[in-house]
Design a protein around this motif. Sequence first.
Motif, PDB file in Angstrom:
ATOM      1  N   PHE A 151       1.058  -1.163   0.168  1.00 58.26           N
ATOM      2  CA  PHE A 151      -0.160   0.145   0.007  1.00 58.26           C
ATOM      3  C   PHE A 151       0.925   1.235   0.041  1.00 58.26           C
ATOM      4  CE2 PHE A 151      -2.303   3.190   2.840  1.00 58.26           C
ATOM      5  CZ  PHE A 151      -3.175   3.512   1.596  1.00 58.26           C
ATOM      6  N   ARG A 152       1.833   1.182   0.973  1.00 58.78           N
ATOM      7  CA  ARG A 152       2.758   2.403   0.961  1.00 58.78           C
ATOM      8  C   ARG A 152       3.597   2.468  -0.557  1.00 58.78           C
ATOM      9  NH1 ARG A 152       4.117   5.503   5.044  1.00 58.78           N
ATOM     10  NH2 ARG A 152       3.163   4.071   6.659  1.00 58.78           N
ATOM     11  N   ARG A 153       4.025   1.446  -1.027  1.00 62.96           N
ATOM     12  CA  ARG A 153       4.620   1.752  -2.282  1.00 62.96           C
ATOM     13  C   ARG A 153       3.706   2.124  -3.368  1.00 62.96           C
ATOM     14  NH1 ARG A 153       6.632  -3.522  -0.726  1.00 62.96           N
ATOM     15  NH2 ARG A 153       5.080  -4.611  -1.881  1.00 62.96           N
ATOM     16  N   GLU A 154       2.470   1.809  -3.494  1.00 65.54           N
ATOM     17  CA  GLU A 154       1.451   2.292  -4.469  1.00 65.54           C
ATOM     18  C   GLU A 154       1.179   3.876  -4.178  1.00 65.54           C
ATOM     19  OE1 GLU A 154      -2.070  -0.071  -4.053  1.00 65.54           O
ATOM     20  OE2 GLU A 154      -1.198  -1.965  -4.588  1.00 65.54           O
TER      21      GLU A 154
ATOM     22  N   ALA B 246       4.092   5.579  -5.369  1.00 70.48           N
ATOM     23  CA  ALA B 246       4.173   5.789  -6.837  1.00 70.48           C
ATOM     24  C   ALA B 246       3.353   6.708  -7.335  1.00 70.48           C
ATOM     25  CB  ALA B 246       4.053   4.104  -7.541  1.00 70.48           C
ATOM     26  N   ALA B 247       2.361   6.789  -6.805  1.00 69.37           N
ATOM     27  CA  ALA B 247       1.245   8.008  -7.259  1.00 69.37           C
ATOM     28  C   ALA B 247       1.752   9.212  -6.640  1.00 69.37           C
ATOM     29  CB  ALA B 247      -0.170   7.364  -6.561  1.00 69.37           C
TER      30      ALA B 247
END
Length: 113
Positions: free
Chosen positions: A6-9, A12-13
């Motif tokens: 979730f943190r990576r997504e 990336a956003a």
Amino acid sequence: MDLDAFRREMRAAGVEEAVDTILDTFVQSAGERIAALSTALASGEATAIKRAAHAFKSSAGTIGAKGLATLLQQVEALAEAGDIAQARALAERFATESAAVTAYVQRARQAAS
């Protein structure tokens, strides 16, 4: 549940700074969402069950609680089909999974503090 994903997504956003606020909101609203779905299941009102399951499914899905989101999708679909008995049959699994997710998020937030 994969908070790292979730943190990576969110990174990336370009909105990683929102992660902690989203997680805190999930924890703060979980009790209300659990109560709403439990009340709807007890009432046997398909529309109320569908609405409550959908709302909680969305927030669970947002934070990556895939197991909980899938279970809530099942409850929502059963309510849509008018199968209240089967939706109610998932109540114990829903209660256990939602409590586990909420506790996990709380522990993760405390560890990050």
